[in-house]
Scaffold this motif. Sequence first.
Motif, short mmCIF file in Angstrom:
data_model
loop_
_atom_site.label_atom_id
_atom_site.label_comp_id
_atom_site.label_asym_id
_atom_site.label_seq_id
_atom_site.Cartn_x
_atom_site.Cartn_y
_atom_site.Cartn_z
N PRO A 36 0.82 -1.21 0.00
CA PRO A 36 0.00 0.00 0.00
C PRO A 36 0.86 1.26 0.00
O PRO A 36 1.99 1.26 0.50
N SER A 37 0.31 2.32 -0.57
CA SER A 37 1.07 3.57 -0.69
C SER A 37 1.05 4.41 0.58
O SER A 37 1.68 5.48 0.62
N ASP A 38 0.38 3.95 1.63
CA ASP A 38 0.23 4.75 2.86
C ASP A 38 1.58 5.21 3.42
O ASP A 38 1.76 6.38 3.79
N ALA A 39 2.53 4.28 3.55
CA ALA A 39 3.82 4.63 4.14
C ALA A 39 4.59 5.58 3.23
O ALA A 39 5.33 6.44 3.73
N SER A 40 4.44 5.46 1.92
CA SER A 40 5.09 6.39 1.01
C SER A 40 4.55 7.80 1.21
O SER A 40 5.30 8.78 1.27
N HIS A 41 3.22 7.91 1.32
CA HIS A 41 2.62 9.21 1.58
C HIS A 41 3.11 9.77 2.91
O HIS A 41 3.40 10.97 3.03
N ALA A 42 3.21 8.91 3.92
CA ALA A 42 3.66 9.35 5.24
C ALA A 42 5.10 9.84 5.20
O ALA A 42 5.47 10.83 5.85
N LEU A 43 5.95 9.14 4.43
CA LEU A 43 7.34 9.54 4.31
C LEU A 43 7.45 10.90 3.61
O LEU A 43 8.25 11.77 4.02
N ALA A 44 6.66 11.08 2.56
CA ALA A 44 6.67 12.35 1.84
C ALA A 44 6.19 13.49 2.75
O ALA A 44 6.74 14.60 2.71
N ALA A 45 5.18 13.21 3.59
CA ALA A 45 4.67 14.22 4.51
C ALA A 45 5.68 14.55 5.60
O ALA A 45 5.76 15.69 6.06
#
Length: 402
Positions: free
Chosen positions: A349-358
Motif C-alpha cells: 500500500p502507498s500509505d507509508a510512502s505518503h507518510a514519508l513524503a509528509a
Amino acid sequence: MNAPRRAARRRAPHPAAAPARIVLTALTAALGFSATALAAVSLRMARTVVTPAGRVPDVQLLALDAAAQTVTLGRTDDTVLPGRYGLFTTGTLDYLRLGSVVKDDDGSVTRKLLTHVPADAQLAPAAAFSGWYYDKPDDLQLPFRTALIGTPVGPCPAWEFPAAVDSDVWVIQIHGRGTTRSETLRAVPVFHDLGITSLVVSYRNDGEAPRSRTGTYALGATEWRDVDAAIGYARRQGARRILLMGWSMGGAIALQTEFSSPHRDVIAGLVLESPVADWRTVLRYQGGLMRLPAPVLGFAEQILDSDWGAVLTGSGSAIPLDRLDAVARAAELRHPVLLLHSDDDGFVPSDASHALAAARPDLVQMETFAVARHTKLWNYDEERWTRAIQDWVRAHGLTTVA
C-alpha cells in the motif's frame, strides 16, 4: 450430658453443576485449540515473509491464437491493464511479451502478442503475469558487461550498462522480493538517455547471488550490505555521485543503505518504485486481504521481531521492524528522494510512502499514480513515469545530457 452428635450430611450437587463443568472444560479446550491454531497461522505468515520463493502462477492462459498472434488470459486486476507486460509460461516458450488489450469480457482478456509464437506452440495453462517486459539484458540493445561484486556473502553477479558519455554519475538498480535483477531493466534506457551508468545488481538469497547462512530474507536489514558493496565497486570504477533505485523490497534495501552506508558521501539521491517504507504497514495490509484477525498479525510481527521467533522461522536473527521503518526514521534522510507509487498498488500500500513524503517535504517528492498495480507504473504509463524520473534527475543536476 453430651448433646447428640449431628450426622454429617454431604450437600447434593446442584443439578446444573455437571453440565456447567463439561461446558467449561470444552470451552477451555476450544480456546486452547483456537490459540494454538492462531499461533500456527501467525508462524506460517512469518515464515512466508522471510522465505525466498519461486514464481507462483497467478493467471490462467485460456487460449492462444498463433494466426492472430494473440493470447487470452483469465481476467484479473492486472491482466486488464493497458500497457506492455510480460507473461511467464511453460512449454514451447518460457516468456512472452504482451501488448495492448484487443478485447475483454467479464471472465477473460485477449492481448496482442509482442513475442512471435509459432503455430505449433504448446503452452501450459498456468502462467504468471509480470511487469518485467524485458527479461534479459540483451533485450535493451545497449552495450553492457557482466561484473562480479565482492560482498560479505560472496561474489554477486551484476550487469553494468555504461553511459554513452563521460559521466561520474551512476545508478544502482535494486530489485524486489521474490524476483531477480531483470525486474529493473525497464529503467536502464531512461538513465542511459540521461548519461548515467546503470549497475543492475543481485543480492543474497535472490536465486542469483550467493546464499546466506540461513538462506532467508532479512527484509533489507542485511541485504543493504550487498548494495553497499556495489557502491564500493562503482566508486572504484570512477563513480562520484550514485543514485539508488529500489523496487518494492528493493526500496526498503535502498533506504537502509541510505541510513547505514559508510559510502553516504557519494549517495546523490534515491528513486523508489512501489517501495516498502514500513514493513508493518505491508503486513497489516496483506493480513487484511487474507481476512486474518488482528491477534494473528500482531503475533506474526512478534515472531519476526524476536530472537525466539527467529528460531521458529529459521531466519537466524530477529527482523528489526523498528529499524526498517523509514517513516519513523525520516529525520535521518540526508539525500533527495523521488517516490513513485500507485494508490491502487494492490500489494504494497502507498500509505507509508505518503507518510514519508509528509514527514520530509524538504527532501521527498512523491509522484502518485492511480489504477497501475504493484511495480507496474512503467507498464501502465511509460511516458509519465519516464518524465517524472527525467525531471527529477535534471532538477538535481545529475545529468550532463540536455
